[in-house]
Design an enzyme around this catalytic site. Structure first.
Site, PDB file in Angstrom:
ATOM      1  CD  GLU A  40      -7.893  -0.272  -3.706  1.00  0.00           C
ATOM      2  OE1 GLU A  40      -6.910   0.006  -4.281  1.00  0.00           O
ATOM      3  OE2 GLU A  40      -7.681  -0.255  -2.359  1.00  0.00           O
ATOM      4  CE  LYS A 116      -5.578  -1.619   0.360  1.00  0.00           C
ATOM      5  NZ  LYS A 116      -5.797  -0.365  -0.445  1.00  0.00           N
ATOM      6  CB  CYS A 162      -4.347  -1.744  -3.872  1.00  0.00           C
ATOM      7  SG  CYS A 162      -3.638  -0.449  -4.728  1.00  0.00           S
TER       8      CYS A 162
END
Ligand SMILES: NC(=O)CCC(=O)C(=O)O
Length: 273
Positions: A40, A116, A162
């Site tokens: 990321e 995300k 994440c």
């Protein structure tokens, strides 16, 4: 399918242009890989919040150009990790910035992006600076080896980033859309690495998928990253795991194992919806 997970280490002193060049060369050197995965926000710095606005770029910017070329030169899928995406559209909260993953196919075409959904920072960092993604993304990859008994030779790959790992409902949605592999780039700190390892295994076991997780190494923005990138089987076995430093994990996975695991232990069909 041969997978190469590039657990990248970086510090604050490496200029972004040099890092992009270094990473593209690393990707191109993964000869024989079918899928290469990066962490990321490696170009902007996962925890370097003040740098994000200046390092933001669109999905045709310098990172995309370098990684598209690397994917085409290597002839492999490349999950380019994520960038701080700046788009012409302001977004629902008027910020116009997202944490966006990009995937290139073996011809270097951008075949998918994922913004995300769950923003990390408890009021700071991502929730303060970025928009939240809204779309669940599952991509179709061509499987390099021969197809399964049904004649199909594509693999369904779900994308997450994440902090998303802490939200199992996102992954269940991906499974409902057919996901057989989850690819999860991360900038997950050393302080919480025990949770990272447990959650990766949990997501693999409960969904009977391969988990390919690529974390960051090194220390930047005064935050020590946890490494421990890993590839987990559909039964939760850790097939490969990195330590703390920069490292490439290379291994072959057989996606038919997902179908076999779901047939021999059909837990997903016992769901009560
Ligand atoms: N970059 C992130 O999303 C960090 C997530 C994290 O540190 C955690 O969930 O713990």
């Amino acid at each position: 399918m041969r997978v190469a997970v590039i657990q990248l280490a970086y510090t604050d002193s490496e200029p972004m242009a040099e890092r992009i060049h270094r990473v593209a060369s690393l990707v191109e050197s993964q000869e024989g890989a079918d899928l290469v995965v990066l962490p990321e926000l490696w170009s902007a710095g996962g925890f370097d919040y003040p740098a994000w606005p200046d390092k933001a770029q669109d999905v045709e910017g310098p990172v995309a150009q370098a990684l598209s070329e690397a994917a085409a030169n290597l002839g492999a899928y490349v999950h380019a990790g994520s960038i701080i995406e700046k788009s012409g559209e302001p977004g629902a909260e008027g910020r116009g910035l997202w944490n966006t993953s990009m995937v290139f196919d073996p011809d270097g075409e951008l075949v998918g992006t994922y913004r995300k959904i769950h923003r990390f920072g408890f009021g700071n960092g991502e929730p303060k600076l970025l928009e939240a993604g809204e779309d669940v993304v599952v991509l179709d990859f061509d499987e390099p080896s021969s197809g399964d008994e049904s004649g199909s030779n594509s693999v369904k790959v779900g994308l997450a980033t994440c902090y998303d790992l802490r939200f199992p409902e996102l992954f269940r949605k991906q499974v409902d859309e057919g996901a057989e592999i989850f690819v999860i780039p991360a900038a997950w700190p050393a302080a919480r690495i025990a949770a990272w390892r447990t959650l990766l295994q949990a997501r693999a076991i409960e969904n009977q998928v391969f988990v390919i997780a690529c974390n960051t190494a090194g220390t930047h923005a005064k935050t020590e990253m946890g490494g421990n990138s890993a590839v987990i089987s559909p039964s939760g076995e850790v097939l490969a795991e990195a330590g703390r430093g920069e490292r490439v994990l290379t291994l072959d996975i057989d996606v038919d194992e997902v179908r076999a695991a779901r047939e021999s232990f059909p837990v997903l069909s016992d769901r009560r919806l």
